[in-house]
Scaffold this active site. Structure first.
Site, PDB file in Angstrom:
ATOM      1  N   ILE A  93      29.213 -44.518  39.516  1.00  0.00           N
ATOM      2  CA  ILE A  93      28.246 -44.655  40.604  1.00  0.00           C
ATOM      3  C   ILE A  93      28.702 -46.016  41.278  1.00  0.00           C
ATOM      4  CG2 ILE A  93      26.573 -42.986  39.871  1.00  0.00           C
ATOM      5  CD1 ILE A  93      24.837 -45.311  38.821  1.00  0.00           C
ATOM      6  N   HIS A 109      29.083 -38.060  40.840  1.00  0.00           N
ATOM      7  CA  HIS A 109      27.800 -38.364  40.306  1.00  0.00           C
ATOM      8  C   HIS A 109      26.862 -39.312  41.165  1.00  0.00           C
ATOM      9  CE1 HIS A 109      28.754 -36.982  36.141  1.00  0.00           C
ATOM     10  NE2 HIS A 109      28.707 -36.148  36.774  1.00  0.00           N
ATOM     11  N   CYS A 117      17.015 -39.752  51.074  1.00  0.00           N
ATOM     12  CA  CYS A 117      15.606 -39.453  51.287  1.00  0.00           C
ATOM     13  C   CYS A 117      15.124 -38.151  50.425  1.00  0.00           C
ATOM     14  CB  CYS A 117      15.514 -39.213  52.844  1.00  0.00           C
ATOM     15  SG  CYS A 117      13.681 -38.695  53.163  1.00  0.00           S
ATOM     16  N   SER A 176      34.427 -39.412  28.100  1.00  0.00           N
ATOM     17  CA  SER A 176      34.054 -39.093  26.733  1.00  0.00           C
ATOM     18  C   SER A 176      34.085 -37.585  26.566  1.00  0.00           C
ATOM     19  CB  SER A 176      32.820 -39.530  26.074  1.00  0.00           C
ATOM     20  OG  SER A 176      31.738 -39.288  26.939  1.00  0.00           O
ATOM     21  N   ASN A 200      42.378 -42.900  27.391  1.00  0.00           N
ATOM     22  CA  ASN A 200      41.224 -43.114  26.667  1.00  0.00           C
ATOM     23  C   ASN A 200      41.438 -44.161  25.897  1.00  0.00           C
ATOM     24  OD1 ASN A 200      38.585 -42.894  27.581  1.00  0.00           O
ATOM     25  ND2 ASN A 200      38.122 -41.727  25.659  1.00  0.00           N
ATOM     26  N   GLU A 202      39.854 -43.748  22.847  1.00  0.00           N
ATOM     27  CA  GLU A 202      40.003 -43.050  21.773  1.00  0.00           C
ATOM     28  C   GLU A 202      39.928 -41.411  22.172  1.00  0.00           C
ATOM     29  OE1 GLU A 202      36.328 -44.432  20.130  1.00  0.00           O
ATOM     30  OE2 GLU A 202      35.230 -43.350  21.593  1.00  0.00           O
TER      31      GLU A 202
HETATM   32  P1  OAD Z   1      30.741 -42.356  28.329  1.00  0.00           P
HETATM   33  O1  OAD Z   1      29.971 -43.701  27.978  1.00  0.00           O
HETATM   34  O2  OAD Z   1      30.333 -41.062  27.743  1.00  0.00           O
HETATM   35  O3  OAD Z   1      32.285 -42.300  27.980  1.00  0.00           O
HETATM   36  C1  OAD Z   1      32.968 -43.660  28.245  1.00  0.00           C
HETATM   37  C2  OAD Z   1      34.516 -43.405  27.563  1.00  0.00           C
HETATM   38  O4  OAD Z   1      35.166 -44.569  28.000  1.00  0.00           O
HETATM   39  C3  OAD Z   1      34.631 -43.227  26.214  1.00  0.00           C
HETATM   40  O5  OAD Z   1      35.268 -42.053  25.766  1.00  0.00           O
HETATM   41  C4  OAD Z   1      35.403 -44.425  25.610  1.00  0.00           C
HETATM   42  O6  OAD Z   1      35.965 -44.457  24.439  1.00  0.00           O
HETATM   43  C5  OAD Z   1      36.083 -44.897  26.812  1.00  0.00           C
HETATM   44  N1  OAD Z   1      36.363 -46.245  26.921  1.00  0.00           N
HETATM   45  C6  OAD Z   1      35.662 -47.374  26.626  1.00  0.00           C
HETATM   46  N2  OAD Z   1      36.115 -48.511  27.064  1.00  0.00           N
HETATM   47  C7  OAD Z   1      37.434 -48.110  27.609  1.00  0.00           C
HETATM   48  C8  OAD Z   1      38.548 -48.925  28.102  1.00  0.00           C
HETATM   49  N3  OAD Z   1      38.465 -50.260  27.977  1.00  0.00           N
HETATM   50  N4  OAD Z   1      39.451 -48.141  28.597  1.00  0.00           N
HETATM   51  C9  OAD Z   1      39.608 -46.780  28.459  1.00  0.00           C
HETATM   52  N5  OAD Z   1      38.584 -46.117  27.760  1.00  0.00           N
HETATM   53  C10 OAD Z   1      37.634 -46.929  27.702  1.00  0.00           C
HETATM   54  O7  OAD Z   1      31.100 -42.310  30.039  1.00  0.00           O
HETATM   55  P2  OAD Z   1      31.604 -40.983  30.793  1.00  0.00           P
HETATM   56  O8  OAD Z   1      32.194 -40.067  30.041  1.00  0.00           O
HETATM   57  O9  OAD Z   1      31.678 -41.613  32.170  1.00  0.00           O
HETATM   58  O10 OAD Z   1      26.424 -39.313  34.189  1.00  0.00           O
HETATM   59  O11 OAD Z   1      30.252 -40.252  31.124  1.00  0.00           O
HETATM   60  C11 OAD Z   1      30.213 -39.248  31.762  1.00  0.00           C
HETATM   61  C12 OAD Z   1      28.591 -39.172  32.575  1.00  0.00           C
HETATM   62  O12 OAD Z   1      27.393 -39.105  31.292  1.00  0.00           O
HETATM   63  C13 OAD Z   1      28.291 -40.265  33.308  1.00  0.00           C
HETATM   64  O13 OAD Z   1      28.993 -40.237  34.660  1.00  0.00           O
HETATM   65  C14 OAD Z   1      26.893 -40.231  33.382  1.00  0.00           C
HETATM   66  C15 OAD Z   1      26.404 -40.145  32.041  1.00  0.00           C
HETATM   67  O14 OAD Z   1      25.352 -39.788  31.497  1.00  0.00           O
HETATM   68  C16 OAD Z   1      25.198 -39.346  35.054  1.00  0.00           C
HETATM   69  O15 OAD Z   1      24.538 -40.419  35.117  1.00  0.00           O
HETATM   70  C17 OAD Z   1      24.825 -38.010  35.583  1.00  0.00           C
END
Ligand code: OAD
Length: 231
Positions: A93, A109, A117, A176, A200, A202
């Site tokens: 976001i 998202h 609104c 993730s 990623n 990991e």
């Molecule tokens: P997550 O916090 O679930 O996952 C972040 C991912 O990024 C993990 O797999 C980390 O290993 C990886 N990561 C961290 N640092 C990194 C780096 N420097 N380089 C590469 N990878 C790295 O976040 P999202 O997958 O984005 O939704 O989460 C998905 C959704 O869950 C979000 O959009 C949000 C959340 O709840 C809503 O709020 C609707």
């Protein structure tokens, strides 16, 4: 032009810019109950708390402490220089992709710098703190962050699936694989014969659905991958 490369990004692409991810040991969801700050029920129960939560996140973006990193910049360069077309679908976001120069971008998202609104869906830009006292300029209704919460439909799914079904390459960066439908995009792209790549830190929860995986920090992996594509 149909985008031949579809890039899905998650919190990991912005991590090295100083924005916390959700599911790390020091992640945002360790400190907050998702139900309180990221659901329609949480907003109904305590809207002031939800405004405060997103105000803290918005101040990071507007205050100038956070800047696009080498991964955002490389993706913007890919869009500008790849003749086949590139679409970024972000779960983030923040506004770091657009500040880096990306234009063919979907915020599935929502966006922290916009309010919506609750009565008429009118969208407005918001660079300052929001509160329960704010009212829609069109109809006077209450405003909420323009963020998709758990239990709500992501935005622009029709456009996203059209792009996935027409793409040649699908790349997921810094996500993730915990949240659907985004976690299922690689499987959709693979079904139409696209090459699928996970970049990623990991292996994600859905790493096995990708044809190719590379692990390391986004600021290293993404510029290197973009160089290869443009070479
Ligand atoms: P997550 O916090 O679930 O996952 C972040 C991912 O990024 C993990 O797999 C980390 O290993 C990886 N990561 C961290 N640092 C990194 C780096 N420097 N380089 C590469 N990878 C790295 O976040 P999202 O997958 O984005 O939704 O989460 C998905 C959704 O869950 C979000 O959009 C949000 C959340 O709840 C809503 O709020 C609707």
């Amino acid at each position: 032009m149909t985008a031949r490369i579809v890039v899905l990004t998650g919190a990991g692409v912005s991590a090295e810019s100083g924005i916390r991810t959700f599911r790390a040991a020091d992640g945002l969801w360790e400190e907050h109950r998702i139900e309180d700050v990221a659901t329609p029920e949480g907003f109904r129960a305590d809207p002031a708390l939800v405004h405060r939560f997103y105000n803290e996140r918005r101040r990071q973006l507007v205050g100038g402490t956070v800047e696009p990193n080498a991964a955002h910049l490389a993706l913007a360069r890919l869009e500008q220089q790849h003749p086949g077309g590139t679409m970024i679908v972000t779960q983030n976001i923040d506004d770091l992709h657009e500040r880096a120069g990306s234009r063919n971008l979907i915020h599935m998202h929502g966006e922290l710098l916009r309010m919506r609104c609750v009565a008429c869906d009118h969208l407005s830009e918001r660079l300052t703190d929001s509160s329960v006292a704010d009212a829609c300029a069109e109809c006077g209704g209450a405003l909420r962050p323009h963020v998709v919460w758990f239990g709500e439909m992501p935005l622009d799914l029709d456009t996203i699936y059209d792009a996935l079904e027409a793409c040649a390459v699908f790349v997921a960066i810094g996500t993730s694989g915990n949240v659907y439908p985004a976690a299922g995009f690689a499987a959709v792209a693979a079904q139409v014969g696209a090459h699928t790549i996970e970049l990623n830190l990991e292996p994600s929860e859905v790493a096995s659905t990708f044809a190719e995986t590379r692990y390391g920090p986004a600021t290293e992996l993404v510029p290197r991958w973009v160089e290869e594509v443009l070479a």
